[in-house]
Design a protein around this motif. Structure first.
Motif, PDB file in Angstrom:
ATOM      1  N   THR A   1       0.815  -1.206   0.000  1.00  0.00           N
ATOM      2  CA  THR A   1       0.000   0.000   0.000  1.00  0.00           C
ATOM      3  C   THR A   1       0.854   1.264   0.000  1.00  0.00           C
ATOM      4  O   THR A   1       2.003   1.263   0.449  1.00  0.00           O
ATOM      5  CB  THR A   1      -0.937   0.033   1.213  1.00  0.00           C
ATOM      6  OG1 THR A   1      -0.161   0.243   2.401  1.00  0.00           O
ATOM      7  CG2 THR A   1      -1.709  -1.274   1.330  1.00  0.00           C
ATOM      8  N   LYS A   2       0.226   2.334  -0.465  1.00  0.00           N
ATOM      9  CA  LYS A   2       0.936   3.608  -0.538  1.00  0.00           C
ATOM     10  C   LYS A   2       1.353   4.085   0.854  1.00  0.00           C
ATOM     11  O   LYS A   2       2.409   4.710   1.023  1.00  0.00           O
ATOM     12  CB  LYS A   2       0.059   4.643  -1.218  1.00  0.00           C
ATOM     13  CG  LYS A   2       0.807   5.898  -1.652  1.00  0.00           C
ATOM     14  CD  LYS A   2      -0.037   6.751  -2.576  1.00  0.00           C
ATOM     15  CE  LYS A   2       0.749   7.950  -3.080  1.00  0.00           C
ATOM     16  NZ  LYS A   2      -0.047   8.758  -4.043  1.00  0.00           N
TER      17      LYS A   2
ATOM     18  N   ARG B   1       0.904  -3.461  -6.481  1.00  0.00           N
ATOM     19  CA  ARG B   1       1.009  -2.414  -5.469  1.00  0.00           C
ATOM     20  C   ARG B   1      -0.088  -1.376  -5.710  1.00  0.00           C
ATOM     21  O   ARG B   1      -0.605  -1.261  -6.818  1.00  0.00           O
ATOM     22  CB  ARG B   1       2.374  -1.715  -5.553  1.00  0.00           C
ATOM     23  CG  ARG B   1       3.588  -2.651  -5.725  1.00  0.00           C
ATOM     24  CD  ARG B   1       4.148  -3.122  -4.408  1.00  0.00           C
ATOM     25  NE  ARG B   1       5.187  -4.140  -4.602  1.00  0.00           N
ATOM     26  CZ  ARG B   1       6.221  -4.299  -3.788  1.00  0.00           C
ATOM     27  NH1 ARG B   1       6.363  -3.525  -2.728  1.00  0.00           N
ATOM     28  NH2 ARG B   1       7.109  -5.255  -4.021  1.00  0.00           N
ATOM     29  N   THR B   2      -0.390  -0.611  -4.674  1.00  0.00           N
ATOM     30  CA  THR B   2      -1.354   0.479  -4.845  1.00  0.00           C
ATOM     31  C   THR B   2      -0.648   1.803  -5.100  1.00  0.00           C
ATOM     32  O   THR B   2      -1.283   2.853  -5.081  1.00  0.00           O
ATOM     33  CB  THR B   2      -2.258   0.609  -3.600  1.00  0.00           C
ATOM     34  OG1 THR B   2      -1.450   0.957  -2.473  1.00  0.00           O
ATOM     35  CG2 THR B   2      -3.005  -0.684  -3.338  1.00  0.00           C
TER      36      THR B   2
END
Length: 362
Positions: free
Chosen positions: A88-89, A125-126
């Protein structure tokens, strides 16, 4: 090949003399990882990890940057090895925090000097590569006082330093290129033609060919000369002949040839190889794969190659799958090695074969 930046060799030497264990990130062409590792190990360096397109090396001397590996796509001095932050970011905050605490800068950055960051990752991935680059670029700018140029939008200006970030699902490597340009750039390469081969792949062909001093080496589809010129860099005391039916390709090869290289370039369609005055010890070649250029049935060329090769000679060719199967199944050739690589979005095979005097069943 690009020269090492001032201070790069000294950085490795200083680390070794103080008992530190510097590490280097070597990027390779997919499929050449083991082949790229072999000369590094032979030079005394320690290859401690190998994964797709990547080697982690503990150098034992500064020669890894003063005499860099020809099979490498690129090489970087590792400033930090951290845990992969996650998907995640929000996880990038942890990466920035860890980098602030553990990143060392292998080469001095002058205040205001420009630098850029290039990132890649495995898995979903974000966040984007640009998010990684901006996070790490901010940390490096804080640490060094240098000016970060993001890759979002316009390309970063030159001259600049280049950092690399690789997230492989387990580890995050943050590393600095100790050269002015990627290692796959060659200072002799001034001109290319359609189908010109990536130089590290040409260097791999040269290594597989095991050319020795005094050998006669032929490329019947030489193009702009990449394979022969790379081979001549590895073994300068052989005699090289490059043939191509395109006069423009031969002109490009002559333009690329460094002074003192023993290479004869000849415009010919390869149909008259039997007119060569002396048999050859090696054939190294990149015949057209039938994408933008075509050569028809490769069996015709295999017969010509066999007739000009010495009995103990070798042919090393990078070919498409259909051509590779034809060579492997040809009863007049014995296959010694086959390696699939990734080049320009395609997956050709490098085939090493030896002619036989009696037909055999492959």
């Amino acid at each position: 090949m690009p020269s090492a930046r001032p201070g790069a060799a000294e950085s490795i030497t200083h680390a070794l003399t103080t008992g530190a264990r510097p590490r280097v990130l070597v990027r390779t062409v997919t499929g050449l990882e083991h082949l790229a590792a072999a000369p590094l190990a032979a030079a005394g360096h320690h290859v401690i990890d190998m994964s797709k397109r990547q080697l982690i090396v503990e150098p034992t001397s500064a020669s890894i940057v003063t005499d860099p590996p020809r099979l490498a796509d690129d090489l970087f001095l590792i400033g930090a090895t951290l845990a992969d932050p996650g998907r995640t970011k929000a996880d990038l905050t942890a990466l920035a925090r860890a980098a602030r605490h553990r990143l060392t800068v292998p080469l001095r950055h002058h205040p205001g000097e420009g630098f850029a960051v290039s990132a890649s990752f495995l898995g979903r991935r974000t966040y984007s590569r640009f998010d990684i680059e901006d996070v790490i670029g901010t940390v490096i700018a804080e640490r060094t006082g240098a000016t970060y140029h993001s890759r979002r939008g316009a390309p970063p200006p030159q001259p600049r330093l280049d950092w690399r970030v690789v997230l492989d699902g387990t580890t995050a490597h943050i590393a600095l290129r100790p050269f002015d340009a990627p290692l796959h750039r060659r200072d002799w390469r001034h001109s290319t033609v359609t189908g010109s081969l990536h130089p590290p792949v040409a260097a791999a062909i040269a290594r597989l060919a095991r050319v020795e001093p005094g050998h006669r080496v032929l490329d019947p589809f030489c193009g702009s000369g990449t394979i022969l010129l790379e081979t001549a860099q590895i073994e300068p005391d052989a005699v090289y002949t490059g043939i191509d039916r395109d006069p423009g390709a031969i002109a490009a090869a002559r333009t690329n040839t460094p002074g003192g290289a023993l290479v004869e370039w000849r415009v010919d369609d390869g149909a008259h190889l039997d007119l060569l005055r002396t048999p050859v010890d090696r054939i190294v070649t990149n015949p057209p794969w039938g994408v933008r250029l075509d050569i028809g049935d490769i069996a015709v060329h295999l017969d010509r190659w066999r007739r000009v090769l010495r009995r103990d000679g070798l042919a090393v060719a990078i070919v498409n799958h259909r051509q590779a199967n034809a060579l492997i199944e040809d009863p007049w050739w014995r296959t010694i090695d086959v390696r699939e690589v990734s080049v320009a979005g395609r997956h050709p095979r490098i085939v090493v074969a030896q002619p036989v005097t009696r037909r055999h069943n492959p």
